[in-house]
Design a protein around this motif. Sequence first.
Motif, short mmCIF file in Angstrom:
data_model
loop_
_atom_site.label_atom_id
_atom_site.label_comp_id
_atom_site.label_asym_id
_atom_site.label_seq_id
_atom_site.Cartn_x
_atom_site.Cartn_y
_atom_site.Cartn_z
N HIS A 109 1.20 -1.45 0.13
CA HIS A 109 0.17 -0.53 -0.13
C HIS A 109 0.97 1.21 -0.07
O HIS A 109 0.49 2.40 -0.56
CB HIS A 109 -0.59 0.08 1.45
CG HIS A 109 -1.99 0.82 1.00
ND1 HIS A 109 -3.47 0.97 0.21
CD2 HIS A 109 -1.68 2.33 1.82
CE1 HIS A 109 -3.76 1.84 0.38
NE2 HIS A 109 -3.30 3.14 0.97
N PHE A 110 2.00 1.43 0.90
CA PHE A 110 2.67 2.20 1.20
C PHE A 110 3.48 2.19 -0.61
O PHE A 110 3.52 4.14 -1.04
CB PHE A 110 3.95 2.10 1.68
CG PHE A 110 5.29 3.27 1.96
CD1 PHE A 110 5.19 4.69 2.47
CD2 PHE A 110 5.68 2.85 1.30
CE1 PHE A 110 5.35 5.20 2.76
CE2 PHE A 110 7.26 3.95 1.13
CZ PHE A 110 6.71 5.19 2.44
N LEU A 111 3.59 1.69 -0.80
CA LEU A 111 4.84 1.88 -2.65
C LEU A 111 3.56 2.84 -3.60
O LEU A 111 4.07 3.32 -4.04
CB LEU A 111 5.07 0.77 -2.91
CG LEU A 111 6.37 -0.13 -2.93
CD1 LEU A 111 6.81 -1.31 -3.02
CD2 LEU A 111 7.72 0.85 -2.63
N GLU A 112 2.61 2.33 -2.96
CA GLU A 112 1.13 2.68 -4.34
C GLU A 112 0.92 4.20 -4.06
O GLU A 112 1.05 5.38 -4.86
CB GLU A 112 -0.11 1.48 -3.72
CG GLU A 112 0.08 0.81 -4.60
CD GLU A 112 -1.64 -0.36 -4.05
OE1 GLU A 112 -2.60 1.12 -3.74
OE2 GLU A 112 -1.61 -1.30 -4.81
N VAL A 113 0.96 4.34 -2.10
CA VAL A 113 0.99 5.95 -2.51
C VAL A 113 2.05 6.54 -2.53
O VAL A 113 2.36 7.21 -3.15
CB VAL A 113 1.05 5.78 -0.97
CG1 VAL A 113 1.33 6.72 0.10
CG2 VAL A 113 -0.19 5.76 0.22
N VAL A 114 3.08 6.39 -2.53
CA VAL A 114 4.23 6.79 -3.20
C VAL A 114 3.93 7.76 -4.51
O VAL A 114 5.07 7.77 -4.72
CB VAL A 114 5.86 5.92 -2.90
CG1 VAL A 114 7.36 6.71 -3.39
CG2 VAL A 114 5.99 6.09 -1.30
N ALA A 115 4.03 6.12 -5.36
CA ALA A 115 3.88 6.22 -6.55
C ALA A 115 2.99 7.43 -7.00
O ALA A 115 2.80 9.08 -8.01
CB ALA A 115 3.26 5.28 -7.27
N CYS A 116 2.07 7.70 -5.88
CA CYS A 116 0.99 8.74 -6.54
C CYS A 116 0.65 10.16 -5.95
O CYS A 116 0.88 10.84 -6.60
CB CYS A 116 -1.10 8.02 -5.62
SG CYS A 116 -0.97 6.94 -6.74
N SER A 117 1.43 10.37 -4.09
CA SER A 117 2.25 11.23 -3.97
C SER A 117 3.06 12.88 -3.49
O SER A 117 3.00 13.18 -3.58
CB SER A 117 1.20 11.21 -2.32
OG SER A 117 2.08 10.82 -2.19
N CYS A 118 3.64 10.99 -4.10
CA CYS A 118 5.56 11.97 -4.47
C CYS A 118 6.14 11.80 -5.99
O CYS A 118 6.98 10.55 -6.18
CB CYS A 118 6.48 11.11 -3.40
SG CYS A 118 5.82 10.50 -2.09
N PRO A 119 5.53 12.13 -7.34
CA PRO A 119 5.85 11.93 -8.71
C PRO A 119 7.37 12.62 -8.92
O PRO A 119 7.39 11.67 -9.61
CB PRO A 119 4.86 12.52 -8.93
CG PRO A 119 3.86 13.41 -8.10
CD PRO A 119 4.15 13.32 -7.02
N THR A 120 8.07 13.07 -7.99
CA THR A 120 9.00 13.17 -8.32
C THR A 120 10.17 12.38 -7.49
O THR A 120 11.29 11.87 -7.77
CB THR A 120 9.79 14.78 -7.99
OG1 THR A 120 9.56 14.56 -6.34
CG2 THR A 120 9.02 15.63 -8.94
#
Length: 164
Positions: A109-120
Amino acid sequence: MQTEGEIRTLSRGEVSAAWALEVAGYPAEEAASLAKLEYRQRVAGELFLGHFINGKLVGYICATRSIVDHYTMRCLEDHDPEGTTVCIHSVCVDQAWRHCGIALSLLRHFLEVVACSCPTARRVSLISHQHILPLYAKAGFTMIGPSSVTCGPDTWYECAIDLT
């Protein structure tokens, strides 16, 4: 055991429950202080997720961002909102809920959040003791090698996932 629950960001008021898991789950020389967890929640709250079952926190993951590519001692202390490396500091699950898939669920779930909320973000990095490396491999991390981080008596190994 029912492991269905809710994964969401922790509020400021829920950090003390995460800290209770931290001190129960890590040796004293490795556990983060309550102040450190409060700092991480304050500066990178989107990267501080909890797994709740029936409203109770049973596991959490927290991270900050860094401008360096590899996990260092400085990553443990500072957050750089422009950083391209997301450094996971804790993946902690209540003893009663271990080996039920909660840590793996949190990581995915964390990796999905990073992909969405941290595009850089270009990389997610963490350090682990050797006996936990299979969990991180299952989540898609690659072990890079021994880490330069020293915290406690045991060797830490750096693992990472490149996002680009």
